[in-house]
Design a protein around this motif. Structure first.
Motif, short mmCIF file in Angstrom:
data_model
loop_
_atom_site.label_atom_id
_atom_site.label_comp_id
_atom_site.label_asym_id
_atom_site.label_seq_id
_atom_site.Cartn_x
_atom_site.Cartn_y
_atom_site.Cartn_z
N PRO A 109 0.39 3.19 -4.66
CA PRO A 109 0.59 4.46 -5.37
C PRO A 109 0.19 4.39 -6.84
CG PRO A 109 2.58 3.78 -4.19
CD PRO A 109 1.62 2.67 -4.07
N TRP A 164 8.66 3.32 -6.64
CA TRP A 164 7.29 3.76 -6.47
C TRP A 164 7.16 5.27 -6.61
CZ3 TRP A 164 3.54 0.93 -7.44
CH2 TRP A 164 3.53 -0.42 -7.10
N LEU A 165 8.16 5.96 -6.08
CA LEU A 165 8.10 7.41 -6.15
C LEU A 165 8.23 7.88 -7.58
CD1 LEU A 165 10.21 8.35 -3.02
CD2 LEU A 165 7.74 8.30 -3.26
N LEU A 166 9.07 7.21 -8.36
CA LEU A 166 9.20 7.57 -9.77
C LEU A 166 7.88 7.35 -10.50
CD1 LEU A 166 12.76 6.45 -10.86
CD2 LEU A 166 11.70 8.68 -11.23
N ILE A 176 0.83 -1.20 0.00
CA ILE A 176 0.00 0.00 0.00
C ILE A 176 0.87 1.26 0.00
CG2 ILE A 176 -1.63 1.34 1.41
CD1 ILE A 176 -2.74 -1.43 2.32
N ALA A 177 1.95 1.21 0.81
CA ALA A 177 2.78 2.40 0.93
C ALA A 177 3.88 2.45 -0.12
CB ALA A 177 3.39 2.45 2.32
N GLY A 178 4.10 1.32 -0.82
CA GLY A 178 5.17 1.30 -1.82
C GLY A 178 6.56 1.36 -1.23
N MET A 217 -4.43 -0.70 -3.69
CA MET A 217 -4.43 0.46 -2.81
C MET A 217 -3.11 1.23 -2.91
SD MET A 217 -6.16 -1.16 0.56
CE MET A 217 -6.00 0.36 1.49
N GLY A 229 5.00 7.58 -9.15
CA GLY A 229 4.17 8.71 -8.72
C GLY A 229 4.51 9.98 -9.46
N LEU A 230 5.82 10.20 -9.64
CA LEU A 230 6.26 11.41 -10.32
C LEU A 230 5.77 11.42 -11.77
CD1 LEU A 230 8.04 13.97 -9.92
CD2 LEU A 230 9.89 12.71 -10.98
#
Lengths: 452, 452
Positions: free
Chosen positions: B427, B289-291, B266-268, B425, B293-294
């Protein structure tokens, strides 16, 4: 039993009820585990439910009642008289019985308690007095205990008596107490069976027994049982007197419950049950969180309105609003979730606030630099404004640093204040993150524009 | 053992190592549970770790090794020779031994296996062949089994032999097999002890035993153990031959692992461990995961750019971008999380797609109407443009309907495709939700503006 099997079975039972084949129905029910009957129950109509309930063998009804979903348990309890409920809980283990009584409204609970004998009533009252989520709230009173002054022969005699009066099948560990009931040690059934009859229990017992207090949080009980691979854990009072025991099957339920609770807190679904069929009730569980989200979003709207001059001046600033808010949310949830997990398993302690922030800051710096660089390059190339690109990249870095530190600190602070740390991953904090992110983003870009 | 106790203990041990008080140190270690030694390990310096490891009693080292965090287990394994590892795993239960061998690189694992005797090597190979997250991957081979043709006396004799050769302390349930090793039933130790020696086991056993297949998913194993309150569950192969058993303490670990896995999905945060201290390694776990999201955020930026005409015309449209994206995310996660929970507990089946969508649609309609009304009123009053208020309120309703349906369907579809439903659920889906929400919002408002 799979979903399909349950549906086939449901149809079979409906047919049998319709054609009134009572004997065949009794046979089918006799072959089912109480858990399966409980699973089947919500799938049947009111008519079939009543029909089946009356056909259940007397010794099975308490087990089925215990296994029923809370919502259906309540429905069944509504149709029963106080005397019937009293007889049912008399056949349950004390922890299950207390759960059933706890589910009744106060008046009915009182009447049910009055049908019990004095001893059982006293026990129930004691159990109901403990907080629901503590060791006292989930323990059973039926605990096999022998005296440290007993010899093996006396101890076995005592256990046999216990087995006969309490009717408990599973004796996991035998606890040893002194004359005041203070927990002194533990001994296994195997040791008792293998030892000579005249050996004192004191010589056999393991004196270092891991125990919990009646007020210990159930999550900590689960952590201990998991860590030390225990089958059961004794519960003691302030004077270390043995009050009851929690068995591993109850701990398994606690773990599932805690995991579900975490998930529902994160998603903001309240105490909603996946089996709930009423849309109205479900809507009511979810709406408060959504309203929080809506109000948070409106605060964001106010922030954006405040900066409308800058937005009109450089409309491109609006393009990156979702990037900034989403990245703050993503990084914040990452550090929150790690801390929530660490707090649950004990790998992160309440005193670890500063080292944790330091660790997360370094991670945030690495990720922020990488992501900031990517965003800066893209924005610079896209808008053909290198200055704006660098600025937005730096803001992303800053935003990630702040969201990460907040994400790491909020759960520890919540835990210190005795709230559930999982709250830090819920809609409330995510919304707060959005607003902070927007303020940083628009505040700094506006300052930059005014300087140009 | 609390965090504080561990820290006090750490200091005590560091002092003892420094002053070289070996005997005192040995005494301290002898008083500790292997789990506590394992907890202490990551808190000590390399010097103290080595010092302590050499001082540990031979029978304790395997237990400590098993309980160590994966990262530290690897470090310790690196310092040991193949022969040493071989001797260590020889004293472990087969499931723990297979985990240790599985953690080694292939070459070293091969060498370790070669130090074992033929039988142990064959067993290890068989265990390593099963998928990690299946019943086969977590079962132990040491299972107490007797023949259905045995009488009670022979059965007890067989169990005593098993106890002596395998050294297994905890016999939870005794399984009964036929001559081909096919599982026929189960009998409790208590029944065997109480019955007459000449009674055939077949007459005592319970023939309906809940078992799992070697390929059964570990989460389903946990659900069964939880549902039927089992202490152990037998694992069988395609021909229903008894292959091993899974005990409740392993199930407790599986449940904790699955809950952690859900949270990390869920949190990646990938496979990150809360105890991990390297910022670089942590950063690498979180960055993918952040990439995602970006990039998702940048797609949102493109959408916004596409509608920049409308935004410049009515800058107020930009104010409500966070409201629309956040509300889609919130409602989507609510319906996802309920479905994920229901799938995990079996309350929602894979065939429940349509009834689930219907239920969620009704909830979404109720919530969407309530929230849409609130937003419409606020926007109308704020902007003094009733038409825009009604439009944005309707868009919110539509957005909530779509996000809810997506949230309810994606987990069921993921599960059908054999992915973890918790992914819905994470990102990735949240970002997708943002983009869909923006397209609806800006697309419809732009159409409305062009019609004016």
């Amino acid at each position: 039993m799979t979903d399909e099997t349950l549906n086939t079975l449901r149809q079979h039972i409906e047919n049998l009820v319709e054609s009134g084949e009572v004997e065949e129905l009794q046979q089918v029910l006799a072959g089912l585990h109480p858990s399966d009957i409980a699973d089947l129950f919500p799938r049947l109509g009111r008519l079939e439910q009543n029909f089946i309930w009356d056909l259940l063998p007397e010794e099975v009804t308490p087990d089925v009642l215990v296994e029923l979903d809370e919502a259906f348990q309540e429905k069944v309890l509504d149709t029963l008289t106080e005397g019937e409920i009293g007889r049912l809980i008399d056949d349950m283990e004390s922890d299950d019985a207390a759960d059933v009584v706890g589910a009744l409204d106060e008046e009915k609970a009182q009447k049910v308690l009055n049908t019990l004998d004095l001893e059982a009533r006293r026990e129930m009252r004691a159990l109901l007095a403990y907080e629901e989520d503590t060791a006292g709230g989930i323990m059973a009173l039926e605990v096999a205990a022998v005296r440290e002054t007993d010899n093996v022969d006396q101890a076995i005699h005592r256990l046999r008596e216990f087995h006969e009066t309490e009717g408990v099948e599973d004796i996991y560990t035998v606890y040893v107490v002194d004359n005041d009931g203070v927990l002194k040690g533990a001994v296994s059934l195997r040791q008792l069976i293998l030892a000579k009859p005249e050996v004192p229990v004191r010589d056999l017992m393991e004196p270092n027994v891991i125990s919990v207090d009646t007020s210990t949080d159930q999550e900590e009980v689960a952590t201990l049982v998991r860590k030390y691979d225990l089958l059961s854990i004794p519960v003691v009072d302030d004077h270390h007197r043995l009050m009851g025991r929690i068995t591993v099957d109850d701990v398994v339920d606690v773990m599932a419950e805690e995991a579900e609770e975490d998930l529902s807190i994160i998603a903001g679904t309240g105490e909603e049950n996946p089996g709930e069929t009423s849309a109205l009730r479900t809507s009511r569980e979810r709406l408060p969180w959504l309203l929080t989200g809506l109000l948070g979003g409106l605060v964001s709207a106010v922030v954006l309105q405040h900066f409308q001059e800058s937005l009109l001046q450089v409309i491109a600033l609006a393009f990156f609003v979702p990037v900034i808010t989403a990245m703050g949310g993503n990084t914040g949830i990452q550090s929150s979730s790690i801390v929530v997990r660490g707090l649950a398993t004990g790998e992160i302690g309440l005193g670890d606030l500063l080292p944790r922030i330091w660790k997360e800051l370094r991670v945030a710096l690495l990720n922020g630099l990488a992501l900031g660089l990517v965003l800066a390059t893209i924005v610079a190339l896209w808008l053909q404004q290198p200055h704006l690109g660098i600025l937005i990249g730096l803001i992303l870095l800053l935003n990630i640093l702040i969201a990460t530190v907040l994400g790491a600190t909020v759960p520890i602070i919540l835990k210190r204040l005795d709230f559930d740390p999982a709250l830090s991953m819920g809609p409330f904090v995510t919304t707060a993150n959005d607003i902070i992110g927007l303020l940083i983003y628009l505040g700094l870009t506006a300052t930059f524009l005014s300087l140009q």
